[in-house]
Design a protein around this motif. Sequence first.
Motif, PDB file in Angstrom:
ATOM      1  N   GLY A  55       0.819  -1.208   0.000  1.00 44.39           N
ATOM      2  CA  GLY A  55       0.000   0.000   0.000  1.00 44.39           C
ATOM      3  C   GLY A  55       0.850   1.254   0.000  1.00 44.39           C
ATOM      4  O   GLY A  55       0.552   2.228  -0.709  1.00 44.39           O
ATOM      5  N   LEU A  56       1.922   1.239   0.785  1.00 41.62           N
ATOM      6  CA  LEU A  56       2.840   2.378   0.814  1.00 41.62           C
ATOM      7  C   LEU A  56       3.515   2.573  -0.535  1.00 41.62           C
ATOM      8  O   LEU A  56       3.623   3.701  -1.034  1.00 41.62           O
ATOM      9  N   LEU A  57       3.950   1.467  -1.151  1.00 43.63           N
ATOM     10  CA  LEU A  57       4.599   1.566  -2.461  1.00 43.63           C
ATOM     11  C   LEU A  57       3.636   2.097  -3.519  1.00 43.63           C
ATOM     12  O   LEU A  57       4.034   2.856  -4.406  1.00 43.63           O
ATOM     13  N   ALA A  58       2.365   1.703  -3.422  1.00 44.81           N
ATOM     14  CA  ALA A  58       1.370   2.230  -4.363  1.00 44.81           C
ATOM     15  C   ALA A  58       1.223   3.738  -4.206  1.00 44.81           C
ATOM     16  O   ALA A  58       1.132   4.476  -5.192  1.00 44.81           O
ATOM     17  N   ALA A  59       1.211   4.219  -2.960  1.00 43.95           N
ATOM     18  CA  ALA A  59       1.111   5.659  -2.715  1.00 43.95           C
ATOM     19  C   ALA A  59       2.335   6.392  -3.254  1.00 43.95           C
ATOM     20  O   ALA A  59       2.226   7.477  -3.833  1.00 43.95           O
ATOM     21  N   LEU A  60       3.502   5.779  -3.091  1.00 44.50           N
ATOM     22  CA  LEU A  60       4.728   6.403  -3.594  1.00 44.50           C
ATOM     23  C   LEU A  60       4.768   6.398  -5.115  1.00 44.50           C
ATOM     24  O   LEU A  60       5.278   7.346  -5.738  1.00 44.50           O
ATOM     25  N   GLU A  61       4.250   5.319  -5.729  1.00 43.02           N
ATOM     26  CA  GLU A  61       4.207   5.274  -7.198  1.00 43.02           C
ATOM     27  C   GLU A  61       3.376   6.424  -7.752  1.00 43.02           C
ATOM     28  O   GLU A  61       3.700   7.009  -8.782  1.00 43.02           O
ATOM     29  N   VAL A  62       2.295   6.750  -7.053  1.00 42.29           N
ATOM     30  CA  VAL A  62       1.407   7.814  -7.516  1.00 42.29           C
ATOM     31  C   VAL A  62       2.020   9.191  -7.280  1.00 42.29           C
ATOM     32  O   VAL A  62       1.915  10.081  -8.126  1.00 42.29           O
ATOM     33  N   SER A  63       2.689   9.376  -6.155  1.00 43.04           N
ATOM     34  CA  SER A  63       3.131  10.718  -5.750  1.00 43.04           C
ATOM     35  C   SER A  63       4.560  11.055  -6.126  1.00 43.04           C
ATOM     36  O   SER A  63       4.951  12.221  -6.050  1.00 43.04           O
ATOM     37  N   THR A  64       5.353  10.083  -6.536  1.00 37.98           N
ATOM     38  CA  THR A  64       6.771  10.322  -6.814  1.00 37.98           C
ATOM     39  C   THR A  64       7.008  10.547  -8.306  1.00 37.98           C
ATOM     40  O   THR A  64       6.506   9.777  -9.128  1.00 37.98           O
ATOM     41  N   PRO A  65       7.778  11.570  -8.679  1.00 37.08           N
ATOM     42  CA  PRO A  65       8.127  11.773 -10.100  1.00 37.08           C
ATOM     43  C   PRO A  65       8.909  10.588 -10.637  1.00 37.08           C
ATOM     44  O   PRO A  65       9.631   9.919  -9.890  1.00 37.08           O
ATOM     45  N   GLU A  66       8.779  10.362 -11.936  1.00 37.32           N
ATOM     46  CA  GLU A  66       9.387   9.190 -12.542  1.00 37.32           C
ATOM     47  C   GLU A  66      10.903   9.164 -12.363  1.00 37.32           C
ATOM     48  O   GLU A  66      11.500   8.112 -12.129  1.00 37.32           O
ATOM     49  N   ASN A  67      11.556  10.307 -12.456  1.00 41.32           N
ATOM     50  CA  ASN A  67      13.016  10.337 -12.351  1.00 41.32           C
ATOM     51  C   ASN A  67      13.521  10.120 -10.925  1.00 41.32           C
ATOM     52  O   ASN A  67      14.727  10.067 -10.689  1.00 41.32           O
ATOM     53  N   GLU A  68      12.607   9.993  -9.953  1.00 47.50           N
ATOM     54  CA  GLU A  68      13.005   9.756  -8.568  1.00 47.50           C
ATOM     55  C   GLU A  68      12.528   8.400  -8.061  1.00 47.50           C
ATOM     56  O   GLU A  68      12.694   8.078  -6.882  1.00 47.50           O
ATOM     57  N   LYS A  69      11.966   7.587  -8.931  1.00 47.96           N
ATOM     58  CA  LYS A  69      11.351   6.345  -8.470  1.00 47.96           C
ATOM     59  C   LYS A  69      12.357   5.236  -8.176  1.00 47.96           C
ATOM     60  O   LYS A  69      11.966   4.187  -7.652  1.00 47.96           O
ATOM     61  N   ASP A  70      13.619   5.469  -8.480  1.00 46.19           N
ATOM     62  CA  ASP A  70      14.620   4.497  -8.059  1.00 46.19           C
ATOM     63  C   ASP A  70      14.709   4.432  -6.536  1.00 46.19           C
ATOM     64  O   ASP A  70      15.153   3.430  -5.974  1.00 46.19           O
ATOM     65  N   ASN A  71      14.286   5.509  -5.868  1.00 53.11           N
ATOM     66  CA  ASN A  71      14.299   5.515  -4.401  1.00 53.11           C
ATOM     67  C   ASN A  71      13.289   4.534  -3.822  1.00 53.11           C
ATOM     68  O   ASN A  71      13.404   4.143  -2.651  1.00 53.11           O
TER      69      ASN A  71
END
Length: 280
Positions: A89-105
């Motif tokens: 659930g947390l990862l889903a929230a981060l997928e939605v809110s995080t810019p693509e160029n920062e998703k390696d985090n």
Amino acid sequence: MTTTQNNQTASSNEFQMTNKIYREMFIHHLTFQWSWNYERQQAAGCLYTMSPVLKRLYKDASVEVREKTIKRYLEFFNTHATLAPLLFGLLAALEVSTPENEKDNLTSIKTGLMGPIAGLGDGLFWFTIWPICASIGASMAVTGNVFGAIFTFVVFNIINQGVKWFGFRIGYTKGMDIINSGKSDVIIQRISGAATVLGLFVAGCLVSTTVSLTIPLEFTSGEGSIVIQDLIDQIMPKLLSVLLTAFCYWRLKKTNGKETVRLIFGIMIVAIVLTYFGIL
């Protein structure tokens, strides 16, 4: 900003978490362990559980972005299956809110949290909830109630599947609040510590209620008699049960559980022999 990033931003802005997505993630998670392997363990299950979110979020993304996302979730992953929905659930929230160029985090967050969640889940479920359900079911079975095993299976799985069902929602809505507060490690440690203490109490109750070991030896002298078991009970009730449990724990810890079957059959053989000669 590139076209890929524009497409991803548009998809993120249009994405809405719904009950249907939660339901799909829960159904997918039922097969979470089916693809377990020694190389990446639960990685395929992780990707499959997240797929209801990813396929909607990246529906307009390029092939390169989709491939990168799939590879990100196919990296090594291993945690407690019941509490894994909190992380998903947390990862889903981060997928939605995080810019693509920062998703390696996201990989770092997933890797950093899977260990504490695994420890918390083991302490909470295998050392607390499961022993409690099993002890109640065993107590019912000892008295001849055929529903003892059914009770254990049904009650444990109601809790187990219920935590999974609500875990996705809690992880999505509350996960970021906990991380941003900087108290995630403290919360996990407190819950894990409380679960460990409760588990020890339950284990102690199981020893006293389910492990029965007595010595029927009696020595007589004239009109007087000495019952060995009465003397032991005066020192500490259930002392023999505690000593037997401590011995089993010591052997299992020393051999890392490799002699479990040998220990079980050894205890059975020794108990039969000593009972035959009237020592137990």
